[in-house]
Design a protein around this motif. Sequence first.
Motif, PDB file in Angstrom:
ATOM      1  N   GLY A 134       3.552   0.583  10.387  1.00 36.93           N
ATOM      2  CA  GLY A 134       4.065   0.928   9.066  1.00 36.93           C
ATOM      3  C   GLY A 134       3.124   0.581   7.936  1.00 36.93           C
ATOM      4  N   ARG A 135       1.949   0.046   8.251  1.00 29.34           N
ATOM      5  CA  ARG A 135       1.020  -0.404   7.219  1.00 29.34           C
ATOM      6  C   ARG A 135      -0.211   0.475   7.086  1.00 29.34           C
ATOM      7  N   SER A 136      -0.349   1.471   7.956  1.00 30.20           N
ATOM      8  CA  SER A 136      -1.524   2.340   7.897  1.00 30.20           C
ATOM      9  C   SER A 136      -1.169   3.715   8.429  1.00 30.20           C
ATOM     10  N   GLY A 137      -2.109   4.634   8.331  1.00 38.74           N
ATOM     11  CA  GLY A 137      -1.891   5.991   8.804  1.00 38.74           C
ATOM     12  C   GLY A 137      -2.742   6.963   8.028  1.00 38.74           C
ATOM     13  N   GLU A 138      -2.209   8.156   7.790  1.00 33.53           N
ATOM     14  CA  GLU A 138      -2.896   9.174   7.016  1.00 33.53           C
ATOM     15  C   GLU A 138      -1.889   9.786   6.048  1.00 33.53           C
ATOM     16  N   ALA A 139      -2.351  10.090   4.841  1.00 37.12           N
ATOM     17  CA  ALA A 139      -1.467  10.671   3.825  1.00 37.12           C
ATOM     18  C   ALA A 139      -2.185  11.819   3.128  1.00 37.12           C
ATOM     19  N   TRP A 140      -1.408  12.860   2.803  1.00 36.79           N
ATOM     20  CA  TRP A 140      -1.925  14.032   2.102  1.00 36.79           C
ATOM     21  C   TRP A 140      -1.039  14.326   0.894  1.00 36.79           C
ATOM     22  N   ASN A 148       0.849  -1.190   0.000  1.00 36.97           N
ATOM     23  CA  ASN A 148       0.000   0.000   0.000  1.00 36.97           C
ATOM     24  C   ASN A 148       0.889   1.247   0.000  1.00 36.97           C
ATOM     25  N   LEU A 149       0.278   2.429   0.034  1.00 36.67           N
ATOM     26  CA  LEU A 149       1.029   3.678  -0.067  1.00 36.67           C
ATOM     27  C   LEU A 149       2.013   3.857   1.094  1.00 36.67           C
ATOM     28  N   TYR A 150       1.624   3.448   2.299  1.00 32.66           N
ATOM     29  CA  TYR A 150       2.493   3.603   3.469  1.00 32.66           C
ATOM     30  C   TYR A 150       3.712   2.695   3.371  1.00 32.66           C
ATOM     31  N   GLU A 151       3.511   1.479   2.928  1.00 29.10           N
ATOM     32  CA  GLU A 151       4.613   0.538   2.773  1.00 29.10           C
ATOM     33  C   GLU A 151       5.567   0.994   1.668  1.00 29.10           C
ATOM     34  N   LEU A 152       5.015   1.509   0.584  1.00 29.21           N
ATOM     35  CA  LEU A 152       5.848   2.016  -0.511  1.00 29.21           C
ATOM     36  C   LEU A 152       6.676   3.214  -0.064  1.00 29.21           C
ATOM     37  N   SER A 153       6.018   4.186   0.552  1.00 25.18           N
ATOM     38  CA  SER A 153       6.708   5.427   0.913  1.00 25.18           C
ATOM     39  C   SER A 153       7.739   5.225   2.009  1.00 25.18           C
ATOM     40  N   SER A 154       7.503   4.261   2.915  1.00 22.35           N
ATOM     41  CA  SER A 154       8.455   4.051   4.014  1.00 22.35           C
ATOM     42  C   SER A 154       9.778   3.488   3.525  1.00 22.35           C
ATOM     43  N   ALA A 155       9.784   2.879   2.345  1.00 22.19           N
ATOM     44  CA  ALA A 155      11.018   2.323   1.788  1.00 22.19           C
ATOM     45  C   ALA A 155      11.836   3.378   1.037  1.00 22.19           C
ATOM     46  N   LEU A 156      11.296   4.592   0.902  1.00 25.03           N
ATOM     47  CA  LEU A 156      11.959   5.655   0.148  1.00 25.03           C
ATOM     48  C   LEU A 156      12.568   6.698   1.079  1.00 25.03           C
ATOM     49  N   GLY A 157      13.541   7.426   0.580  1.00 23.82           N
ATOM     50  CA  GLY A 157      14.130   8.518   1.343  1.00 23.82           C
ATOM     51  C   GLY A 157      13.088   9.581   1.643  1.00 23.82           C
ATOM     52  N   ASP A 158      13.180  10.234   2.785  1.00 23.13           N
ATOM     53  CA  ASP A 158      12.224  11.253   3.218  1.00 23.13           C
ATOM     54  C   ASP A 158      10.796  10.725   3.245  1.00 23.13           C
ATOM     55  N   ARG A 159      10.639   9.424   3.442  1.00 24.03           N
ATOM     56  CA  ARG A 159       9.321   8.760   3.517  1.00 24.03           C
ATOM     57  C   ARG A 159       8.462   9.025   2.294  1.00 24.03           C
TER      58      ARG A 159
END
Length: 133
Positions: free
Chosen positions: A73-79, A28-39
Amino acid sequence: SSSSRGMTSAAREAAKAAITHLTRARPNLYELSSALGDRGIGRAFTKHSWRARPDWYPDTYWTLTKIKTRPSGRSGEAWGRLTWKGRTREGEERINGSMKPIWRELRREDGDGDARGGPRLSKPAAIDDESVG
């Protein structure tokens, strides 16, 4: 004992989530972004259905501006800022469907930089043998 090797349950859960997100075929988006620099802040993400129909959804993606991830790391909120068919909407919006396993990072090949946030690099000019002395 529940805290063997000195790890708290939260730390164990975070480590487990990190391993899971690296091995999941469709994160999901949270898992993808956490693997990248600056989240993943400043990077572009698109939905699988948008990529599957580029004739219906040309130049459509979200640019991540803010993310709050829960300890798992699998959920949260994103904007982010939505670019819909080439037009970027004003202001920051909450990204719907961010927990669904439908997201991909969009890597753009045009423009001055790319969706990963860095400048486009080019080869340096060749040095003439005559000028080296």
